[in-house]
Design a protein around this motif. Structure first.
Motif, PDB file in Angstrom:
ATOM      1  N   PRO A  68      -3.609 -21.473  17.508  1.00 56.85           N
ATOM      2  CA  PRO A  68      -2.288 -20.911  17.152  1.00 56.85           C
ATOM      3  C   PRO A  68      -2.119 -19.472  17.615  1.00 56.85           C
ATOM      4  N   SER A  69      -3.144 -18.627  17.378  1.00 59.47           N
ATOM      5  CA  SER A  69      -3.084 -17.218  17.765  1.00 59.47           C
ATOM      6  C   SER A  69      -4.455 -16.592  17.548  1.00 59.47           C
ATOM      7  N   ALA A  70      -4.656 -15.422  18.149  1.00 59.92           N
ATOM      8  CA  ALA A  70      -5.894 -14.684  17.924  1.00 59.92           C
ATOM      9  C   ALA A  70      -5.979 -14.221  16.468  1.00 59.92           C
ATOM     10  N   LYS A  71      -4.836 -13.917  15.875  1.00 61.01           N
ATOM     11  CA  LYS A  71      -4.793 -13.489  14.478  1.00 61.01           C
ATOM     12  C   LYS A  71      -5.349 -14.575  13.558  1.00 61.01           C
ATOM     13  N   ALA A  72      -5.089 -15.835  13.896  1.00 57.42           N
ATOM     14  CA  ALA A  72      -5.594 -16.930  13.078  1.00 57.42           C
ATOM     15  C   ALA A  72      -7.124 -16.969  13.080  1.00 57.42           C
ATOM     16  N   VAL A  73      -7.723 -16.588  14.205  1.00 60.98           N
ATOM     17  CA  VAL A  73      -9.184 -16.555  14.301  1.00 60.98           C
ATOM     18  C   VAL A  73      -9.746 -15.466  13.399  1.00 60.98           C
ATOM     19  N   THR A  74      -9.182 -14.266  13.489  1.00 57.73           N
ATOM     20  CA  THR A  74      -9.681 -13.159  12.662  1.00 57.73           C
ATOM     21  C   THR A  74      -9.486 -13.457  11.175  1.00 57.73           C
ATOM     22  N   THR A  75      -8.375 -14.102  10.832  1.00 59.33           N
ATOM     23  CA  THR A  75      -8.123 -14.442   9.436  1.00 59.33           C
ATOM     24  C   THR A  75      -9.180 -15.404   8.910  1.00 59.33           C
ATOM     25  N   ALA A  76      -9.528 -16.402   9.717  1.00 61.79           N
ATOM     26  CA  ALA A  76     -10.539 -17.388   9.312  1.00 61.79           C
ATOM     27  C   ALA A  76     -11.892 -16.726   9.087  1.00 61.79           C
ATOM     28  N   PHE A  77     -12.284 -15.837   9.978  1.00 62.88           N
ATOM     29  CA  PHE A  77     -13.582 -15.180   9.833  1.00 62.88           C
ATOM     30  C   PHE A  77     -13.582 -14.173   8.695  1.00 62.88           C
ATOM     31  N   CYS A  78     -12.487 -13.452   8.507  1.00 60.69           N
ATOM     32  CA  CYS A  78     -12.408 -12.500   7.397  1.00 60.69           C
ATOM     33  C   CYS A  78     -12.509 -13.228   6.061  1.00 60.69           C
ATOM     34  N   ARG A  79     -11.893 -14.394   5.991  1.00 61.07           N
ATOM     35  CA  ARG A  79     -11.958 -15.192   4.760  1.00 61.07           C
ATOM     36  C   ARG A  79     -13.397 -15.650   4.504  1.00 61.07           C
ATOM     37  N   ALA A  80     -14.082 -16.048   5.582  1.00 58.93           N
ATOM     38  CA  ALA A  80     -15.472 -16.501   5.442  1.00 58.93           C
ATOM     39  C   ALA A  80     -16.391 -15.351   5.041  1.00 58.93           C
ATOM     40  N   PHE A  81     -16.209 -14.192   5.654  1.00 58.28           N
ATOM     41  CA  PHE A  81     -17.025 -13.024   5.303  1.00 58.28           C
ATOM     42  C   PHE A  81     -16.831 -12.660   3.834  1.00 58.28           C
ATOM     43  N   LYS A  82     -15.598 -12.734   3.374  1.00 59.46           N
ATOM     44  CA  LYS A  82     -15.303 -12.386   1.990  1.00 59.46           C
ATOM     45  C   LYS A  82     -15.959 -13.369   1.030  1.00 59.46           C
ATOM     46  N   GLN A  83     -15.912 -14.650   1.368  1.00 67.48           N
ATOM     47  CA  GLN A  83     -16.521 -15.670   0.514  1.00 67.48           C
ATOM     48  C   GLN A  83     -18.031 -15.479   0.390  1.00 67.48           C
ATOM     49  N   LEU A  84     -18.648 -14.981   1.461  1.00 66.45           N
ATOM     50  CA  LEU A  84     -20.098 -14.798   1.485  1.00 66.45           C
ATOM     51  C   LEU A  84     -20.513 -13.372   1.105  1.00 66.45           C
ATOM     52  N   ASN A  85     -19.526 -12.551   0.671  1.00 68.11           N
ATOM     53  CA  ASN A  85     -19.790 -11.169   0.247  1.00 68.11           C
ATOM     54  C   ASN A  85     -20.478 -10.352   1.339  1.00 68.11           C
TER      55      ASN A  85
ATOM     56  N   ASN B 267     -19.782  -7.494   4.224  1.00 69.51           N
ATOM     57  CA  ASN B 267     -18.830  -6.470   4.651  1.00 69.51           C
ATOM     58  C   ASN B 267     -18.768  -6.447   6.172  1.00 69.51           C
ATOM     59  N   ALA B 268     -17.907  -7.278   6.738  1.00 67.74           N
ATOM     60  CA  ALA B 268     -17.840  -7.404   8.200  1.00 67.74           C
ATOM     61  C   ALA B 268     -16.490  -7.980   8.599  1.00 67.74           C
ATOM     62  N   SER B 269     -16.249  -8.021   9.912  1.00 66.50           N
ATOM     63  CA  SER B 269     -15.043  -8.621  10.479  1.00 66.50           C
ATOM     64  C   SER B 269     -15.432  -9.255  11.808  1.00 66.50           C
ATOM     65  N   PHE B 270     -14.473  -9.830  12.507  1.00 67.97           N
ATOM     66  CA  PHE B 270     -14.792 -10.456  13.787  1.00 67.97           C
ATOM     67  C   PHE B 270     -15.383  -9.443  14.763  1.00 67.97           C
ATOM     68  N   MET B 271     -14.926  -8.203  14.688  1.00 73.37           N
ATOM     69  CA  MET B 271     -15.424  -7.150  15.579  1.00 73.37           C
ATOM     70  C   MET B 271     -16.906  -6.891  15.357  1.00 73.37           C
ATOM     71  N   SER B 272     -17.418  -7.261  14.189  1.00 77.41           N
ATOM     72  CA  SER B 272     -18.831  -7.047  13.895  1.00 77.41           C
ATOM     73  C   SER B 272     -19.728  -7.821  14.856  1.00 77.41           C
ATOM     74  N   PHE B 273     -19.238  -8.953  15.392  1.00 75.36           N
ATOM     75  CA  PHE B 273     -20.046  -9.725  16.339  1.00 75.36           C
ATOM     76  C   PHE B 273     -20.371  -8.903  17.579  1.00 75.36           C
ATOM     77  N   ARG B 274     -19.425  -8.101  18.010  1.00 73.78           N
ATOM     78  CA  ARG B 274     -19.652  -7.235  19.174  1.00 73.78           C
ATOM     79  C   ARG B 274     -20.734  -6.192  18.859  1.00 73.78           C
ATOM     80  N   HIS B 275     -20.676  -5.635  17.645  1.00 76.30           N
ATOM     81  CA  HIS B 275     -21.680  -4.653  17.247  1.00 76.30           C
ATOM     82  C   HIS B 275     -23.063  -5.298  17.126  1.00 76.30           C
ATOM     83  N   ILE B 276     -23.102  -6.513  16.584  1.00 80.32           N
ATOM     84  CA  ILE B 276     -24.376  -7.223  16.438  1.00 80.32           C
ATOM     85  C   ILE B 276     -24.983  -7.503  17.813  1.00 80.32           C
ATOM     86  N   ALA B 277     -24.144  -7.938  18.755  1.00 82.25           N
ATOM     87  CA  ALA B 277     -24.627  -8.217  20.107  1.00 82.25           C
ATOM     88  C   ALA B 277     -25.211  -6.967  20.753  1.00 82.25           C
TER      89      ALA B 277
END
Length: 346
Positions: A263-280, A282-292
């Motif tokens: 649907p959109s790039a925003k939908a991807v970030t929303t899905a990951f932000c929701r998952a990060f929040k559920q698992l407590n 403190n991260a976002s999709f941008m965190s993958f770039r930092h981890i890499a």
């Protein structure tokens, strides 16, 4: 002025010392670490237009016409987008009445809406271009933002976020698997979300297993400054683990068609932000770039090589990850000292 409004208040707010607040508790006057004084005021209402004074709205079409002749399409689109935000604040204001209070008031109101300092800076740069149509030497009055930037978490590692991919995959039967694959590409290549979403079959070399693309953020920053230079392409090798992800993506008949139908790039970030929040976490999709970035440096990759993969124009930008690793090493060795102290009495 009441004693309340003159009350001296000290607290950290982007390095400022707040010296005066209004009756609503909002800061009105502050002193920066270098001793300069700042009035953090609300935007003044435009004064009456004097006869013959041109407004910002009068100068905008002239500035736009010049941009159409000399700048790229990307720069023009950005300029028009900034004007939409500037218009309601400065449109009816005479160009020769702009001062620090108007500019600072605009900054504060934009920050209340959640706009970042970088966005505000680009908008005011567009305002400067408009005013210079009439006054070529006009400079922006000094201004300061009080909203701190988002902190970057550099201590996360791959093992800390593995559960996130499964959580995202379970969120949606239609798109969950696709979102998860996009996240895996990000954490295994350090690519930004926009660049991943724009991937086409033409950018994937399945024979030599490489991804070739242009860093969109770097390119757009150049265009926003009026620089029409086309940056060189970044080539990232596809690891053996990532090949499985691309193998699972059906090849498109049209090689210019985007790989991911979402649907959109925003939908991807929303899905990951929701998952990060559920698992407590403190991260976002941008965190993958930092981890890499941190992982590549941790296993001994050359900092110059990592900088090229990340698309950093300055090596100092990449060095922040290296500094974070050095801090981790320091904490690790300190823990050994604590362990020895605990056993010294035995």
């Amino acid at each position: 002025m009441t004693d309340f409004t003159k009350k001296m208040i000290r607290y950290s707010l982007g390095g400022l010392r707040i010296m005066e607040i209004d009756d609503m508790g909002n800061p009105k006057f502050a002193v920066s670490p270098d001793g300069r004084q700042w009035r953090l005021v609300e935007r003044k209402k435009p004064g009456p237009k004097k006869g013959g004074d041109k407004t910002i709205k009068d100068l905008y079409p002239i500035a736009l016409a010049k941009i159409r002749k000399t700048k790229s399409e990307g720069y023009r689109n950005g300029f028009q987008g900034h004007w939409k935000n500037l218009k309601s604040y400065f449109g009816d204001l005479p160009y020769n009445s702009l001062d620090h209070e108007y500019i600072q008031g605009y900054v504060l109101e934009r920050e209340k809406l959640g706009r970042t300092i970088q966005t505000i800076r680009l908008e005011l740069r567009a305002l400067k271009r408009i005013v210079r149509v009439e006054t070529a030497t006009w400079e922006l009055p000094k201004w300061i933002g009080k909203n701190p930037g988002k902190s970057t978490e550099l201590s996360l590692r791959t093992e800390d976020v593995l559960e996130v991919f499964e959580s995202v995959q379970n969120q949606s039967k239609q798109y969950g698997s696709t979102y998860s694959k996009i996240g895996l590409i990000a954490i295994m290549t350090s690519m930004r979300l926009k660049d991943i979403c724009n991937l086409t079959e033409n950018k994937i070399d399945r024979k030599n297993w490489t991804i070739t693309f242009r860093q969109s953020k770097v390119q757009n920053m150049l265009w926003s400054r009026g620089d029409n230079t086309i940056i060189s392409e970044t080539v990232i090798p596809i690891s053996s683990g990532l090949r499985k992800v691309f193998t699972s993506i059906p090849r498109a008949f049209d090689r210019d068609k985007k790989l991911f139908d979402i649907p959109s790039a925003k939908a991807v970030t929303t899905a990951f932000c929701r998952a990060f929040k559920q698992l407590n976490i403190n991260a976002s999709f941008m965190s993958f770039r930092h981890i890499a970035a941190s992982t590549m440096l941790e296993v001994g990759a050359n900092v110059n090589t990592v900088s090229k993969i990340l698309g950093h124009k300055k090596l100092s930008t990449t060095m922040k990850y290296l500094h974070a690793l050095e801090s981790d090493k320091q904490r690790a060795t300190e823990s050994l000292s604590i362990l020895m102290e605990g056993n010294s009495g035995s």
